[in-house]
Design an enzyme around this catalytic site. Structure first.
Site, PDB file in Angstrom:
ATOM      1  N   LYS A 103     -38.229 -12.047  68.138  1.00 30.56           N
ATOM      2  CA  LYS A 103     -38.363 -12.229  66.686  1.00 30.56           C
ATOM      3  C   LYS A 103     -39.297 -11.146  66.123  1.00 30.56           C
ATOM      4  O   LYS A 103     -39.274 -10.028  66.615  1.00 30.56           O
ATOM      5  CB  LYS A 103     -38.832 -13.654  66.370  1.00 30.56           C
ATOM      6  CG  LYS A 103     -37.976 -14.712  67.088  1.00 30.56           C
ATOM      7  CD  LYS A 103     -38.243 -16.106  66.635  1.00 30.56           C
ATOM      8  CE  LYS A 103     -37.355 -17.067  67.429  1.00 30.56           C
ATOM      9  NZ  LYS A 103     -37.463 -18.437  66.973  1.00 30.56           N
TER      10      LYS A 103
ATOM     11  N   GLY B  86     -38.622 -23.753  68.217  1.00 25.89           N
ATOM     12  CA  GLY B  86     -40.059 -23.619  67.985  1.00 25.89           C
ATOM     13  C   GLY B  86     -40.782 -24.931  67.772  1.00 25.89           C
ATOM     14  O   GLY B  86     -41.883 -24.951  67.219  1.00 25.89           O
TER      15      GLY B  86
ATOM     16  N   GLU C  61     -32.567 -18.642  61.692  1.00 31.25           N
ATOM     17  CA  GLU C  61     -33.563 -18.050  60.786  1.00 31.25           C
ATOM     18  C   GLU C  61     -32.911 -17.039  59.838  1.00 31.25           C
ATOM     19  O   GLU C  61     -33.444 -16.764  58.760  1.00 31.25           O
ATOM     20  CB  GLU C  61     -34.698 -17.407  61.616  1.00 31.25           C
ATOM     21  CG  GLU C  61     -35.566 -18.483  62.263  1.00 31.25           C
ATOM     22  CD  GLU C  61     -36.274 -18.076  63.546  1.00 31.25           C
ATOM     23  OE1 GLU C  61     -36.368 -16.871  63.840  1.00 31.25           O
ATOM     24  OE2 GLU C  61     -36.721 -18.989  64.263  1.00 31.25           O
TER      25      GLU C  61
ATOM     26  N   GLU D  29     -27.925 -23.646  69.533  1.00 30.94           N
ATOM     27  CA  GLU D  29     -29.336 -23.805  69.203  1.00 30.94           C
ATOM     28  C   GLU D  29     -29.502 -24.873  68.122  1.00 30.94           C
ATOM     29  O   GLU D  29     -29.358 -24.569  66.924  1.00 30.94           O
ATOM     30  CB  GLU D  29     -29.912 -22.491  68.671  1.00 30.94           C
ATOM     31  CG  GLU D  29     -29.878 -21.351  69.658  1.00 30.94           C
ATOM     32  CD  GLU D  29     -31.007 -20.365  69.385  1.00 30.94           C
ATOM     33  OE1 GLU D  29     -31.882 -20.250  70.248  1.00 30.94           O
ATOM     34  OE2 GLU D  29     -31.024 -19.748  68.314  1.00 30.94           O
TER      35      GLU D  29
ATOM     36  N   SER E 106     -36.723 -24.207  72.238  1.00 31.37           N
ATOM     37  CA  SER E 106     -37.855 -24.720  73.031  1.00 31.37           C
ATOM     38  C   SER E 106     -37.625 -24.695  74.545  1.00 31.37           C
ATOM     39  O   SER E 106     -38.096 -25.569  75.264  1.00 31.37           O
ATOM     40  CB  SER E 106     -38.247 -26.121  72.561  1.00 31.37           C
ATOM     41  OG  SER E 106     -38.725 -26.071  71.227  1.00 31.37           O
TER      42      SER E 106
ATOM     43  N   HIS F 140     -28.408 -16.207  63.851  1.00 28.19           N
ATOM     44  CA  HIS F 140     -29.569 -17.037  64.193  1.00 28.19           C
ATOM     45  C   HIS F 140     -29.910 -17.914  62.992  1.00 28.19           C
ATOM     46  O   HIS F 140     -29.771 -17.490  61.848  1.00 28.19           O
ATOM     47  CB  HIS F 140     -30.761 -16.146  64.564  1.00 28.19           C
ATOM     48  CG  HIS F 140     -31.871 -16.920  65.200  1.00 28.19           C
ATOM     49  ND1 HIS F 140     -32.735 -17.693  64.470  1.00 28.19           N
ATOM     50  CD2 HIS F 140     -32.224 -17.075  66.496  1.00 28.19           C
ATOM     51  CE1 HIS F 140     -33.587 -18.292  65.296  1.00 28.19           C
ATOM     52  NE2 HIS F 140     -33.308 -17.923  66.533  1.00 28.19           N
TER      53      HIS F 140
ATOM     54  N   ASN G 113     -35.744 -13.344  72.908  1.00 26.68           N
ATOM     55  CA  ASN G 113     -35.733 -13.021  71.475  1.00 26.68           C
ATOM     56  C   ASN G 113     -37.181 -12.996  70.963  1.00 26.68           C
ATOM     57  O   ASN G 113     -37.777 -14.041  70.731  1.00 26.68           O
ATOM     58  CB  ASN G 113     -34.909 -14.082  70.725  1.00 26.68           C
ATOM     59  CG  ASN G 113     -34.943 -13.883  69.219  1.00 26.68           C
ATOM     60  OD1 ASN G 113     -35.300 -12.808  68.733  1.00 26.68           O
ATOM     61  ND2 ASN G 113     -34.568 -14.908  68.473  1.00 26.68           N
TER      62      ASN G 113
HETATM   63  P1  PGA Z   1     -37.880 -21.028  70.706  1.00 27.24           P
HETATM   64  O1  PGA Z   1     -36.863 -20.128  69.852  1.00 27.24           O
HETATM   65  O2  PGA Z   1     -37.563 -20.785  72.169  1.00 27.24           O
HETATM   66  O3  PGA Z   1     -39.240 -20.519  70.332  1.00 27.24           O
HETATM   67  O4  PGA Z   1     -37.633 -22.437  70.331  1.00 27.24           O
HETATM   68  C1  PGA Z   1     -35.522 -20.034  70.222  1.00 27.24           C
HETATM   69  C2  PGA Z   1     -34.783 -19.220  69.208  1.00 27.24           C
HETATM   70  O5  PGA Z   1     -35.118 -19.233  68.024  1.00 27.24           O
HETATM   71  O6  PGA Z   1     -33.823 -18.521  69.539  1.00 27.24           O
END
Ligand code: PGA
Length: 246
Positions: A13, A172, A101, A166, A204, A99, A11
């Site tokens: 983003k 992150g 976000e 998640e 992460s 997600h 992903n």
């Molecule tokens: P990350 O993001 O691996 O940077 O923690 C995962 C995600 O948001 O799907």
């Protein structure tokens, strides 16, 4: 969907540019062709770059393309949005929905489920994200928080989806739950949706923890954000996925 199979979702983003997307898709496609594994890698670049990725991948590649989000409607007066049939038309076979976000922008469980239905109707496999907040985790409410999000998912009209567990606090942050906590969440999700449900972990995941996370019981793969931007870390995580399949 097959339990022994492993999915790695890259992903990106809102990162990258056209040249990077093209180079990454071509190289990831080659890495997968060499590997010939029971692993599916799904590349989710920003939507303006889907065509660049598709052109680099070619029709026969084992590398799959995915969208990062879709609208619940097929078309209409929705400025700035992208529909599931449009993603399918661009060569996508997967799409991330729900997600954290996006949920942070006000998307509700009902919205997420409507998007998942739209994706399945368009022939896409939705990757439905769920997870608890830091406050819920610290209060020992992980299972309860997941249950609230799982109820509408259990009522979807079909089961052609993947779930990505998640924890919001792990995204992150370089923090991850313990292996026992991840296994417990995955068991809980499967008990709500059925044991045949494939559940990925996200938050992460990187080259250093990939082998441990992909080795946890009931983990069918990973949704990778930051670490997916570098081809070298994706290659390392792919190597961990290969071990899982052995
Ligand atoms: P990350 O993001 O691996 O940077 O923690 C995962 C995600 O948001 O799907």
């Amino acid at each position: 969907m097959k339990q022994a199979h492993t999915w790695l979702i890259a992903n990106w983003k809102m990162n990258g540019d056209r040249a990077r997307v093209h180079a990454y898709a071509a190289e990831m496609g080659r890495a997968l062709a060499d590997a010939a594994l029971d692993v599916t890698v799904v590349f989710c670049p920003p939507s303006p770059y889907l065509a660049s990725a598709r052109d680099a991948i070619g029709e026969a590649s084992p590398l799959k393309l995915g969208g990062q989000d879709c609208h619940a409607k097929t078309h209409g007066a929705c400025t700035g949005e992208v529909s599931a049939p449009m993603l399918a038309d661009m060569g996508c076979s997967y799409v991330i929905v729900g997600h954290s976000e996006r949920r942070a922008e006000g998307e509700t469980c009902a919205d997420v489920c409507a998007k998942a239905e739209a994706a399945m109707a368009a022939g896409l496999i939705p990757i439905i994200c769920i997870g608890e907040s830091r406050a819920e985790y610290e209060a020992g409410r992980t299972r309860a928080a997941l249950s609230e999000q799982l109820v509408p998912i259990a009522a979807l009209s079909a089961t052609d989806y993947l779930i990505a567990y998640e924890p919001i606090w792990a995204i992150g942050t370089s923090q991850t739950p313990s292996s026992i906590e991840i296994a417990d969440a995955h068991t809980h999700i499967k008990s709500a949706l059925g044991s045949e449900t494939c559940v990925l972990y996200g938050g992460s995941v990187n080259a250093a923890n990939g082998e441990e996370i992909l080795g946890i019981a009931h983990v069918s793969g990973a949704l990778i954000g930051g670490a997916s931007l570098e081809i070298s870390s994706m290659r390392a995580i792919l190597a961990c996925a290969t071990k899982r399949g052995m």
